[in-house]
Enzyme design. Structure first.
Site, mmCIF file in Angstrom:
data_model
loop_
_atom_site.group_PDB
_atom_site.id
_atom_site.type_symbol
_atom_site.label_atom_id
_atom_site.label_comp_id
_atom_site.label_asym_id
_atom_site.label_seq_id
_atom_site.Cartn_x
_atom_site.Cartn_y
_atom_site.Cartn_z
ATOM 1 N N LYS A 10 81.547 0.689 72.815
ATOM 2 C CA LYS A 10 80.134 1.033 72.995
ATOM 3 C C LYS A 10 79.235 -0.188 72.763
ATOM 4 C CE LYS A 10 80.808 5.938 71.781
ATOM 5 N NZ LYS A 10 80.303 7.086 70.997
ATOM 6 N N TYR A 50 77.947 11.846 79.643
ATOM 7 C CA TYR A 50 77.891 12.737 78.475
ATOM 8 C C TYR A 50 77.310 14.115 78.808
ATOM 9 C CZ TYR A 50 79.392 9.363 74.901
ATOM 10 O OH TYR A 50 80.130 8.507 74.118
ATOM 11 N N PHE A 58 71.121 15.484 69.909
ATOM 12 C CA PHE A 58 71.193 14.015 69.941
ATOM 13 C C PHE A 58 71.392 13.452 71.345
ATOM 14 C CE2 PHE A 58 75.413 15.719 68.724
ATOM 15 C CZ PHE A 58 76.188 15.226 69.764
ATOM 16 N N ARG A 86 92.596 8.397 69.606
ATOM 17 C CA ARG A 86 91.710 9.140 68.690
ATOM 18 C C ARG A 86 92.037 8.796 67.234
ATOM 19 N NH1 ARG A 86 87.419 11.997 70.913
ATOM 20 N NH2 ARG A 86 87.546 13.472 69.206
ATOM 21 N N ARG A 103 86.347 2.970 63.728
ATOM 22 C CA ARG A 103 84.987 3.374 63.339
ATOM 23 C C ARG A 103 84.677 2.978 61.895
ATOM 24 N NH1 ARG A 103 85.113 8.913 66.886
ATOM 25 N NH2 ARG A 103 83.938 8.117 68.688
ATOM 26 N N ASN A 113 78.780 4.480 67.007
ATOM 27 C CA ASN A 113 80.078 4.518 66.339
ATOM 28 C C ASN A 113 81.177 3.743 67.070
ATOM 29 O OD1 ASN A 113 80.388 6.331 68.393
ATOM 30 N ND2 ASN A 113 80.965 8.071 67.117
ATOM 31 N N HIS A 116 84.504 5.089 72.115
ATOM 32 C CA HIS A 116 84.688 6.437 72.643
ATOM 33 C C HIS A 116 86.138 6.596 73.057
ATOM 34 C CE1 HIS A 116 84.431 9.973 75.242
ATOM 35 N NE2 HIS A 116 85.160 9.289 76.083
ATOM 36 N N GLU A 127 86.962 11.604 82.998
ATOM 37 C CA GLU A 127 86.285 10.402 82.486
ATOM 38 C C GLU A 127 86.814 9.133 83.153
ATOM 39 O OE1 GLU A 127 85.223 12.192 78.039
ATOM 40 O OE2 GLU A 127 86.550 10.460 78.222
HETATM 41 P P1 ATP Z 1 83.474 10.346 71.621
HETATM 42 O O1 ATP Z 1 83.303 11.553 72.516
HETATM 43 O O2 ATP Z 1 82.393 9.295 71.795
HETATM 44 O O3 ATP Z 1 84.842 9.765 71.652
HETATM 45 P P2 ATP Z 1 83.741 12.168 69.426
HETATM 46 O O4 ATP Z 1 84.593 12.991 70.324
HETATM 47 O O5 ATP Z 1 84.298 11.760 68.096
HETATM 48 O O6 ATP Z 1 83.296 10.832 70.110
HETATM 49 P P3 ATP Z 1 81.591 13.986 70.080
HETATM 50 O O7 ATP Z 1 81.350 15.152 69.218
HETATM 51 O O8 ATP Z 1 82.266 14.151 71.406
HETATM 52 O O9 ATP Z 1 82.365 12.874 69.204
HETATM 53 O O10 ATP Z 1 80.187 13.261 70.296
HETATM 54 C C1 ATP Z 1 80.054 12.284 71.300
HETATM 55 C C2 ATP Z 1 79.258 11.134 70.755
HETATM 56 O O11 ATP Z 1 77.937 11.600 70.448
HETATM 57 C C3 ATP Z 1 79.768 10.555 69.439
HETATM 58 O O12 ATP Z 1 80.788 9.606 69.583
HETATM 59 C C4 ATP Z 1 78.509 9.915 68.878
HETATM 60 O O13 ATP Z 1 78.224 8.667 69.517
HETATM 61 C C5 ATP Z 1 77.443 10.921 69.300
HETATM 62 N N1 ATP Z 1 77.200 11.920 68.246
HETATM 63 C C6 ATP Z 1 78.016 12.925 67.854
HETATM 64 N N2 ATP Z 1 77.466 13.653 66.867
HETATM 65 C C7 ATP Z 1 76.253 13.088 66.626
HETATM 66 C C8 ATP Z 1 75.179 13.370 65.724
HETATM 67 N N3 ATP Z 1 75.250 14.396 64.873
HETATM 68 N N4 ATP Z 1 74.095 12.564 65.768
HETATM 69 C C9 ATP Z 1 74.011 11.526 66.633
HETATM 70 N N5 ATP Z 1 74.977 11.214 67.517
HETATM 71 C C10 ATP Z 1 76.077 11.975 67.515
HETATM 72 MG MG MG Z 2 84.014 13.536 72.321
#
Ligand code: ATP
Ligand code: MG
Length: 140
Positions: A10, A50, A58, A86, A103, A113, A116, A127
């Site tokens: 990212k 997304y 968010f 993951r 992370r 973070n 992805h 994706e």
């Molecule tokens: P990713 O999909 O990026 O691999 P993830 O599966 O761990 O991460 P998701 O729940 O799919 O997390 O959320 C997608 C992305 O949205 C997160 O990686 C983060 O960048 C952002 N995100 C998730 N939760 C929050 C939150 N509570 N506040 C702000 N941003 C968030």
């Molecule tokens: Mg995710």
């Protein structure tokens, strides 16, 4: 049996200058790079990527962040690549990410973070197709 997954370094991690350390972590842990490119997403492209999160509070902030600077998108391949990626990433919230995970090492906060990773075979397929035509994914 080899599996494919989408990884994104990212914009926060690219700005920190840790592309090399992140790619090295994948390679040291048995994941191979099957496709890779630098992208600077438009807001529209970030929102498309997304789209599953469009109802989340968010969403605007996340997609502004994801379009704020260059990112690296990669296809990783290897046995159990989706789960392994993951595991290497750690928890979404870096405050909860295990020691040594990407992370924990490189994220700023729960939004910025660092990386992805696709979370299931079906999301990996869609994706990967969002960024790479089939012909750009090498067979390895
Ligand atoms: P990713 O999909 O990026 O691999 P993830 O599966 O761990 O991460 P998701 O729940 O799919 O997390 O959320 C997608 C992305 O949205 C997160 O990686 C983060 O960048 C952002 N995100 C998730 N939760 C929050 C939150 N509570 N506040 C702000 N941003 C968030
Ligand atoms: Mg995710």
């Amino acid at each position: 049996m080899s599996e494919l997954t989408l990884s994104i370094i990212k914009p926060d991690a690219v700005a920190k200058g840790v592309i090399g350390e992140i790619v090295a972590t994948f390679e040291k842990n048995g994941l191979k790079i099957a496709a890779m490119k630098m992208v600077h997403l438009s807001r529209r492209e970030a929102r498309g990527f997304y789209a599953v999160h469009r109802e989340r509070p968010f969403f605007d902030s996340l997609t502004d962040f994801m379009s704020s600077g260059p990112a690296v998108v990669m296809v990783l391949s290897g046995a159990g690549a989706i789960g392994k990626n993951r595991e290497l990433m750690g928890a979404t919230n870096p405050a909860e990410a295990a020691a040594g995970t990407l992370r924990q090492r490189f994220a700023t906060d729960i939004e910025k973070n660092a990386v992805h990773g696709s979370d299931a075979p079906e999301t990996a397929r869609t994706e990967i197709a969002y960024f790479f035509p089939e012909l750009d994914i090498v067979n390895r």
